[in-house]
Design an enzyme around this catalytic site. Structure first.
Site, PDB file in Angstrom:
ATOM      1  N   TYR A  81       0.817  -1.220   0.000  1.00 28.51           N
ATOM      2  CA  TYR A  81       0.000   0.000   0.000  1.00 28.51           C
ATOM      3  C   TYR A  81       0.850   1.269   0.000  1.00 28.51           C
ATOM      4  O   TYR A  81       0.354   2.339  -0.312  1.00 28.51           O
ATOM      5  CB  TYR A  81      -0.917   0.023   1.222  1.00 28.51           C
ATOM      6  CG  TYR A  81      -2.387  -0.066   0.880  1.00 28.51           C
ATOM      7  CD1 TYR A  81      -2.813  -0.501  -0.370  1.00 28.51           C
ATOM      8  CD2 TYR A  81      -3.358   0.273   1.809  1.00 28.51           C
ATOM      9  CE1 TYR A  81      -4.153  -0.603  -0.669  1.00 28.51           C
ATOM     10  CE2 TYR A  81      -4.698   0.176   1.514  1.00 28.51           C
ATOM     11  CZ  TYR A  81      -5.098  -0.265   0.274  1.00 28.51           C
ATOM     12  OH  TYR A  81      -6.424  -0.352  -0.012  1.00 28.51           O
TER      13      TYR A  81
ATOM     14  N   ASP B 251      -5.965  -8.284   1.395  1.00 32.04           N
ATOM     15  CA  ASP B 251      -6.775  -7.895   0.247  1.00 32.04           C
ATOM     16  C   ASP B 251      -7.372  -9.141  -0.405  1.00 32.04           C
ATOM     17  O   ASP B 251      -8.578  -9.246  -0.636  1.00 32.04           O
ATOM     18  CB  ASP B 251      -5.840  -7.167  -0.741  1.00 32.04           C
ATOM     19  CG  ASP B 251      -6.585  -6.412  -1.803  1.00 32.04           C
ATOM     20  OD1 ASP B 251      -7.805  -6.249  -1.672  1.00 32.04           O
ATOM     21  OD2 ASP B 251      -5.941  -5.976  -2.772  1.00 32.04           O
TER      22      ASP B 251
ATOM     23  N   ASP C 131      -0.870 -19.448   1.317  1.00 26.42           N
ATOM     24  CA  ASP C 131      -1.495 -20.363   0.351  1.00 26.42           C
ATOM     25  C   ASP C 131      -2.359 -21.400   1.059  1.00 26.42           C
ATOM     26  O   ASP C 131      -3.479 -21.714   0.631  1.00 26.42           O
ATOM     27  CB  ASP C 131      -0.458 -21.025  -0.567  1.00 26.42           C
ATOM     28  CG  ASP C 131       0.873 -21.313   0.110  1.00 26.42           C
ATOM     29  OD1 ASP C 131       1.152 -20.665   1.129  1.00 26.42           O
ATOM     30  OD2 ASP C 131       1.618 -22.182  -0.364  1.00 26.42           O
TER      31      ASP C 131
ATOM     32  N   LYS D  64       3.338 -15.133   4.581  1.00 26.63           N
ATOM     33  CA  LYS D  64       4.124 -15.935   3.637  1.00 26.63           C
ATOM     34  C   LYS D  64       5.580 -15.856   4.102  1.00 26.63           C
ATOM     35  O   LYS D  64       6.505 -15.543   3.342  1.00 26.63           O
ATOM     36  CB  LYS D  64       3.930 -15.362   2.220  1.00 26.63           C
ATOM     37  CG  LYS D  64       4.490 -16.194   1.113  1.00 26.63           C
ATOM     38  CD  LYS D  64       3.686 -17.438   0.790  1.00 26.63           C
ATOM     39  CE  LYS D  64       4.372 -18.247  -0.280  1.00 26.63           C
ATOM     40  NZ  LYS D  64       3.850 -19.621  -0.411  1.00 26.63           N
TER      41      LYS D  64
END
Ligand code: NAP
Length: 406
Positions: free
Chosen positions: A150, A296, A272, A218
């Site tokens: 962002y 998001d 994931d 992640k």
């Protein structure tokens, strides 16, 4: 002054019975959904408090309307008004294309330091869902709103800035990136901004009797950004909330998989895996805390699982103020047609009432909306999926909700 919401030292709100709340109707279909939402909010407050409370809505400018009137897309006066009145509500805003402008929505979040983007995903009975057991979905996402991608730090391939950044990386690592043909983006994630987000998510879980908070990351690949988000998240849990949380490790090592009463389980999932977990085992997830980009993606997935963006509410909350907003865009092809579903903004308005501590009014909205949908009286987007339904205009849908309030 008695119409202004104030803050206690601990950050909680002091809300007068007749607070001024600024609103931005928004662009495209924004005015349609705002008018419908305002009707529903006013009627719910009236039904709940019999005239003892009332919101004084005050329009502020942003977007196309503002540009026409003032030559500015987001006047400083608008941001000042939101800061002054502490709580605001907005419809969707067009992102001007080709003006070198960043998204107005992102600008509002960043200028006001609204660091937590909060998106509940709870199934409403009767809404068509692509999932086989959508009633098991009741999650709320806390997405970091101020850093990660962002911040928008990126340079196009072929620019001097990209070449400089790439040369720096080549000099410091064994990489040999092509400085002429490679674009580059940055992903800053800091300890202090991670900690305030995760602290808010855990506090929400405590205040709302939720069972667990999952840190989505992640970190296996991006060790010093998303991996750090994970590490700092656990630090917050262990240091700030040690009486309230246990880790998933403790859950199995010490409690045989059954959390002791009142304890929240703090766990983590690699991004994931998180996607398949919420699809396959939704009842195991409650509150999800995520950096900006992961947040998001997972927010829109969860919105789709409970029936789409037309009914997905959202809020952006900081230390000093909060802005509640529709999560979809301006749907410009339907502008002025009194057609689209106002559900997202109505439910965001209900979140706003909860934020004010006006829970009774919020509950009235949820119940009346539920009845309206079970009666199969819905806007075009749901009507095309629900057999035997009656298609209503945006305004008629709001009137229907109001008529079922009790
Ligand atoms: P969009 O406005 O969300 O519309 C995409 C499609 O989603 C619509 O054509 C419609 O589908 C469906 N939809 C959206 N809102 C709906 C509602 N209230 N009820 C029922 N269906 C609804 O996305 P976009 O066309 O990509 O973006 C248009 C503009 O909005 C852009 O300028 C973008 O920057 C801006 N935007 C603003 C925000 C925000 O203010 N927070 C968020 C996203 C995008 P059907 O055509 O299938 O009926």
């Amino acid at each position: 002054m008695e119409n202004i919401i104030k803050l206690n030292q601990d950050g909680s709100l002091i809300v007068p019975d007749t607070p001024v709340i600024p609103y931005i109707p928004g662009d495209g279909t924004g005015p349609d959904i705002w008018n419908a939402t305002r009707l529903v909010l006013d009627q719910a407050v009236k039904t709940a408090y019999k005239g003892d409370k009332k919101i004084i809505f005050q329009e502020i400018l942003a977007g196309e309307d503002s540009f026409k009137k003032t030559g500015e897309w987001l006047p400083k006066e608008t941001l000042d008004q939101i800061e002054k009145y502490k709580v605001a509500i907005k419809g969707p805003l067009t992102t001007p294309v080709g003006h070198g402008m960043r998204s107005l929505n992102v600008a509002i979040r960043q200028e006001l330091d609204l660091f937590a983007c909060i998106r509940p995903a709870k199934y409403i009975k009767g809404v068509p869902s692509p999932c086989s057991e959508p009633e098991k979905i009741d999650m709320i996402i806390f997405r970091e709103n101020t850093e990660d991608i962002y911040l928008g730090i990126e340079w196009e391939a072929g620019t001097k800035e990209a070449a400089e950044a790439l040369s720096f990386i080549n000099a410091r690592t064994s990489k040999n990136l092509d400085t002429a043909t490679t674009g580059i983006g940055m992903k800053p994630i800091s300890e202090q901004y991670t900690k305030r987000l995760i602290s808010k998510a855990i506090q929400y879980a405590i205040d709302n009797n939720r069972k667990n908070v999952t840190i989505m990351h992640k970190g296996n690949i991006m060790k010093y950004t998303e991996g750090a988000f994970l590490k700092w998240g656990y630090e917050v849990g262990k240091n700030e909330f040690k009486d309230n949380i246990i880790t998933e490790q403790d859950l199995w090592d010490k409690f045989d998989g059954k959390a002791p009463g009142g304890k929240i389980v703090l766990k983590d999932r690699i991004a994931d895996n998180m996607f398949q977990q919420v699809l396959l085992r939704p009842s195991e997830y409650d509150v999800i805390a995520a950096p900006n980009l992961n947040g998001d993606y997972i927010s829109d997935l969860l919105a789709a699982m409970v029936g789409g963006l037309g009914l997905a509410p959202g809020a952006n909350i900081g230390t000093n103020c909060a802005v509640f907003e529709a999560t979809h865009g301006t749907a410009p092809k339907y502008a002025g047609m009194d057609k689209v579903n106002p559900g997202s903004l109505i439910l965001s308005g209900a979140m706003m009432l909860d934020h004010l501590g006006w829970d009774r009014a919020s509950e009235i909205i949820h119940k009346a909306l539920q009845k309206t949908i079970l009666n199969k009286t819905v806007t075009y987007d749901l009507a095309r999926q629900i057999e035997g339904s009656t298609k209503l205009k945006c305004s008629e849908f709001a009137e229907q909700i109001c008529s079922l309030m009790e």
